[in-house]
Design an enzyme around this catalytic site. Structure first.
Site, mmCIF file in Angstrom:
data_model
loop_
_atom_site.group_PDB
_atom_site.id
_atom_site.type_symbol
_atom_site.label_atom_id
_atom_site.label_comp_id
_atom_site.label_asym_id
_atom_site.label_seq_id
_atom_site.Cartn_x
_atom_site.Cartn_y
_atom_site.Cartn_z
ATOM 1 N N ASN A 190 0.880 -1.169 0.000
ATOM 2 C CA ASN A 190 0.000 0.000 0.000
ATOM 3 C C ASN A 190 0.919 1.220 0.000
ATOM 4 O OD1 ASN A 190 -1.845 1.989 0.457
ATOM 5 N ND2 ASN A 190 -2.696 1.101 2.330
ATOM 6 N N ARG A 198 -2.586 -2.224 -3.386
ATOM 7 C CA ARG A 198 -3.803 -1.457 -3.125
ATOM 8 C C ARG A 198 -3.732 -0.188 -3.973
ATOM 9 N NH1 ARG A 198 -5.876 1.489 2.370
ATOM 10 N NH2 ARG A 198 -7.795 2.228 1.417
ATOM 11 N N HIS A 207 -13.012 2.566 0.072
ATOM 12 C CA HIS A 207 -13.049 1.511 1.113
ATOM 13 C C HIS A 207 -13.717 0.237 0.583
ATOM 14 C CE1 HIS A 207 -13.071 4.874 4.377
ATOM 15 N NE2 HIS A 207 -11.834 4.390 4.261
ATOM 16 N N ARG A 220 -11.305 14.998 8.047
ATOM 17 C CA ARG A 220 -12.065 15.462 6.883
ATOM 18 C C ARG A 220 -13.481 15.863 7.293
ATOM 19 N NH1 ARG A 220 -11.033 10.266 3.511
ATOM 20 N NH2 ARG A 220 -8.801 10.123 3.839
ATOM 21 N N ARG A 260 -10.618 7.752 20.582
ATOM 22 C CA ARG A 260 -10.355 7.330 21.972
ATOM 23 C C ARG A 260 -10.119 8.537 22.873
ATOM 24 N NH1 ARG A 260 -5.982 3.044 20.481
ATOM 25 N NH2 ARG A 260 -5.929 4.656 18.924
ATOM 26 N N GLU A 274 -8.638 -5.809 5.058
ATOM 27 C CA GLU A 274 -8.487 -5.448 3.649
ATOM 28 C C GLU A 274 -7.352 -6.233 2.995
ATOM 29 O OE1 GLU A 274 -9.246 -1.004 3.043
ATOM 30 O OE2 GLU A 274 -8.976 -1.152 5.195
HETATM 31 P P1 AMP Z 1 -8.290 3.003 11.640
HETATM 32 O O1 AMP Z 1 -8.091 4.108 10.631
HETATM 33 O O2 AMP Z 1 -9.244 1.945 11.190
HETATM 34 O O3 AMP Z 1 -7.020 2.454 12.206
HETATM 35 O O4 AMP Z 1 -9.037 3.702 12.892
HETATM 36 C C1 AMP Z 1 -8.475 4.775 13.601
HETATM 37 C C2 AMP Z 1 -9.516 5.321 14.571
HETATM 38 O O5 AMP Z 1 -9.966 4.266 15.438
HETATM 39 C C3 AMP Z 1 -8.986 6.433 15.486
HETATM 40 O O6 AMP Z 1 -9.931 7.482 15.540
HETATM 41 C C4 AMP Z 1 -8.907 5.746 16.828
HETATM 42 O O7 AMP Z 1 -9.105 6.655 17.872
HETATM 43 C C5 AMP Z 1 -10.067 4.785 16.749
HETATM 44 N N1 AMP Z 1 -9.977 3.754 17.774
HETATM 45 C C6 AMP Z 1 -9.083 2.758 17.887
HETATM 46 N N2 AMP Z 1 -9.294 2.083 19.037
HETATM 47 C C7 AMP Z 1 -10.344 2.685 19.659
HETATM 48 C C8 AMP Z 1 -11.052 2.468 20.897
HETATM 49 N N3 AMP Z 1 -10.715 1.487 21.719
HETATM 50 N N4 AMP Z 1 -12.094 3.293 21.185
HETATM 51 C C9 AMP Z 1 -12.445 4.288 20.368
HETATM 52 N N5 AMP Z 1 -11.807 4.548 19.202
HETATM 53 C C10 AMP Z 1 -10.789 3.763 18.861
#
Ligand code: AMP
Length: 391
Positions: free
Chosen positions: A9, A84, A173, A234, A278, A378
């Site tokens: 990627n 990708r 996605h 975004r 988080r 993915e």
């Molecule tokens: P990704 O792009 O799929 O890796 O997702 C990233 C997002 O997932 C970020 O906003 C992180 O804060 C959120 N995320 C990961 N773990 C948690 C969690 N335990 N609770 C809430 N959000 C989370």
């Protein structure tokens, strides 16, 4: 059996890679080369003992040679490479083998994704040099949504813009939506062909898709990944007059407004604090009103988009949550589902707390429709498509 597939990627400043077994659905190794084109380019990997090493001043070519060297040292082989690729335009309705002809078609689509496709192309060219004997495959973020009907993909613009320049909604996605829908069918023990699903991929980028009988009918992202839901940085949907308005009001250039909408908006812009869900939920607990408002807007817009996607489906068997936020955030799932009682969805509070782990992903009460939490993968979709095409 086929030996693992190397998945690449390629971004502008990093290359993510993984070595994945398409038959077992397992990842042997995963890693990242970051800070490309700077003197501190770094290769990091997990699995096979893990580690990291400095590559010095390295661009895409040197980084890929670093990955070849690493595989060699770890005595790992692969039978093909899956790339990708962000934007396949209308030409690529499914994954395809890399050839002079497919590369030419990809070049012809560059204008649709000027930030992403040129680096994807560079990555493919560099990988052909680094692995001259391996077959390579392109897997597109947009391909899954090529089944969308005209009524969902056309913008209400002068039709000539579509006919001449292919300005339309594409959606992204696709590999993630496809994976979780197939997995939902497996978990529900029903054929995908008879299911009406909405998949919500909620990561740093967010999109939702309406999938009927395994085919994408509509999705929230458009010509670019800026359209649709509120995301990490975004804005998602805004009034299309905003560019002109801000250019006049604040003397901003078009590029500055676009930069703001892509990098300084969304959860980050609303909270003034972070794009990390988080941290926002933690800040909300500590009384930060703007963090709370950012999460509230995120969930409201998501619920509104889900109910809009229902128009493309007519009925619903399951709503799927995936991506970092969808898979992990108990409050985001609860607050979104609480806004959708008219779809017949009611949260099972206990199951939601445990991310549906004891119930095959199910986090709602009642049988149909249901809400599911399904971790996305993915890479495995890319590995499987690659294996199928090179077999
Ligand atoms: P990704 O792009 O799929 O890796 O997702 C990233 C997002 O997932 C970020 O906003 C992180 O804060 C959120 N995320 C990961 N773990 C948690 C969690 N335990 N609770 C809430 N959000 C989370």
């Amino acid at each position: 059996m086929i030996s693992p597939i190397l998945i690449l990627n390629c971004g502008s400043s990093s290359i993510k890679f993984s070595l994945s077994d398409p038959d077992q659905g397992a990842h042997v190794l995963s890693g990242l080369v970051e800070k490309l084109d700077s003197p501190g380019a770094l290769l990091k990997w997990k699995g096979a003992h893990g580690g990291e090493r400095e590559l010095g001043l390295a661009g895409h070519r040197e980084a890929l040679r670093g990955i070849v060297g690493l595989l060699h040292e770890l005595n790992l082989s692969c039978s093909g490479i899956g790339h990708r690729v962000v934007h396949g335009g209308e030409h690529f309705r499914k994954s395809c083998l890399v050839s002079e002809e497919s590369m030419e078609s990809l070049r012809a689509n560059q204008h649709l994704a000027p930030l992403h496709n040129p680096v994807n192309l560079l990555g493919i060219e560099a990988a052909r040099e680094a692995f001259p004997d391996l077959p390579q495959v392109m897997v597109f973020d947009t391909a899954f949504h090529q089944t969308m009907p005209e009524r969902a993909y056309l913008y209400a613009l002068p039709y000539d813009l579509y006919e001449t320049h292919r300005i339309r909604r594409y959606g992204f996605h696709g590999t993630s939506h496809r994976y979780v829908c197939e997995e939902a069918a497996r978990r529900l023990e029903r054929p995908l062909e008879e299911l009406a699903l909405i998949s919500a991929h909620l990561g740093n980028g967010c999109s939702a898709a309406a999938v009927l009988g395994g085919k994408s009918m509509d999705t929230t992202m458009g010509l670019t990944p800026l359209e649709g839901l509120v995301m990490g940085t975004r804005s998602g949907d805004i009034d299309p007059s905003l560019h002109e308005f801000l250019c006049k009001l604040l003397n901003m250039s078009l590029a500055e407004v676009s930069d703001m909408l892509n990098k300084k908006s969304g959860l980050l812009g609303l909270s003034g604090r972070t794009n990390d869900m988080r941290e926002l939920l933690q800040a909300e607990q500590e009384g930060d009103n703007r963090a709370s408002m950012a999460v509230t807007v995120f969930c409201y817009r998501l619920a509104k988009a889900i109910s809009g996607l229902m128009v493309g489906l007519g009925r619903l068997d399951a709503l799927i949550f995936t991506g970092g936020i969808g898979e992990n955030s108990i409050p985001v799932r609860q607050r979104t589902l609480d806004l959708l009682p008219f779809l017949g969805l009611k949260v099972d509070v206990e199951a939601n707390q445990s991310h549906g782990l004891d119930q095959n992903g199910r986090i709602s009460l009642g049988t149909s429709p249901c809400a599911l939490v399904i971790p996305t993968d993915e890479e495995i979709v890319i590995a499987r498509d690659t294996a199928t095409l090179i077999r």
